[in-house]
Structures are given as C-alpha cells and as structure tokens.
Design a protein around this motif. Structure first.
Motif, PDB file in Angstrom:
ATOM      1  N   GLY A   9       0.771  -1.242   0.000  1.00 58.26           N
ATOM      2  CA  GLY A   9       0.000   0.000   0.000  1.00 58.26           C
ATOM      3  C   GLY A   9       0.796   1.282   0.000  1.00 58.26           C
ATOM      4  O   GLY A   9       0.377   2.287  -0.561  1.00 58.26           O
ATOM      5  N   THR A  12       2.589   3.849  -3.609  1.00 60.94           N
ATOM      6  CA  THR A  12       1.597   4.398  -4.541  1.00 60.94           C
ATOM      7  C   THR A  12       2.206   4.827  -5.869  1.00 60.94           C
ATOM      8  O   THR A  12       1.567   4.670  -6.909  1.00 60.94           O
ATOM      9  N   SER A  15       2.444   1.700  -7.896  1.00 63.14           N
ATOM     10  CA  SER A  15       1.107   1.273  -8.312  1.00 63.14           C
ATOM     11  C   SER A  15       0.615   2.099  -9.495  1.00 63.14           C
ATOM     12  O   SER A  15       0.099   1.555 -10.478  1.00 63.14           O
ATOM     13  N   GLU A  27      -3.755  -4.052  -4.137  1.00 62.84           N
ATOM     14  CA  GLU A  27      -3.010  -3.693  -2.936  1.00 62.84           C
ATOM     15  C   GLU A  27      -2.853  -4.915  -2.041  1.00 62.84           C
ATOM     16  O   GLU A  27      -3.806  -5.653  -1.803  1.00 62.84           O
ATOM     17  N   ASN A  29      -2.648  -6.562   1.323  1.00 65.09           N
ATOM     18  CA  ASN A  29      -3.131  -6.205   2.661  1.00 65.09           C
ATOM     19  C   ASN A  29      -3.035  -7.421   3.573  1.00 65.09           C
ATOM     20  O   ASN A  29      -3.993  -8.127   3.773  1.00 65.09           O
TER      21      ASN A  29
END
Length: 82
Positions: A9, A12, A15, A27, A29
């Motif tokens: 996460g 970014t 991503s 993401e 997690n």
C-alpha cells in the motif's frame, strides 16, 4: 492476458506507474490477496522479521527499497516474461 501485480500500500508511485503500463494492480493487505498475483512488490520493511517464511504466492517477489518505479517495472517485465 493482463498480469496481476500485488503492490504494498505505501508504494503508490509504483502502483500508479504499473496501472499506466496496463497492469492489473491490487493492494497487498496482509497477504490475503497475494495468491493470484503474477508478481508482488514490497518495501521489505517488515519482511521476515521473525525469521519465518510462509510462501503464499508462486509469483516473483520484488523488494522495491531504493528502486525507482521504472526500475521495478523493468524487473517485473523480466520476471514475468513467458
């Protein structure tokens, strides 16, 4: 077929760069969605703290600390090329 890349996460910028290149980015997690990823990108900050490893994916894992988004993408391309 679009490749699915799991990204921690906090990454970014990576991503966003992967999405711009057409990758399906999910993401990470806590590892619950890592199983269907072709490759995972992590920071390495909490990798293997306890000295234990549980393999949850057959895909490659890229430790992104110190790498630019372009460098990570190059590694993904080289590891996922069939």
């Amino acid at each position: 077929m679009m490749q699915r890349i799991g990204v921690e996460g906090s990454l970014t910028n990576i991503s966003e760069a992967l999405r711009a290149k057409g990758y399906d980015v999910v993401e990470l997690n806590g590892g619950s969605n890592v199983q269907n990823c072709d490759c995972c990108v992590i920071t390495g900050l909490d990798s293997n703290i306890m000295g234990m490893q549980d393999v949850q994916t057959r895909g490659s894992v890229i430790e992104a600390t110190g790498l630019s988004a372009d460098e990570v993408i190059k590694q993904i391309e080289s590891k996922t090329r069939h």
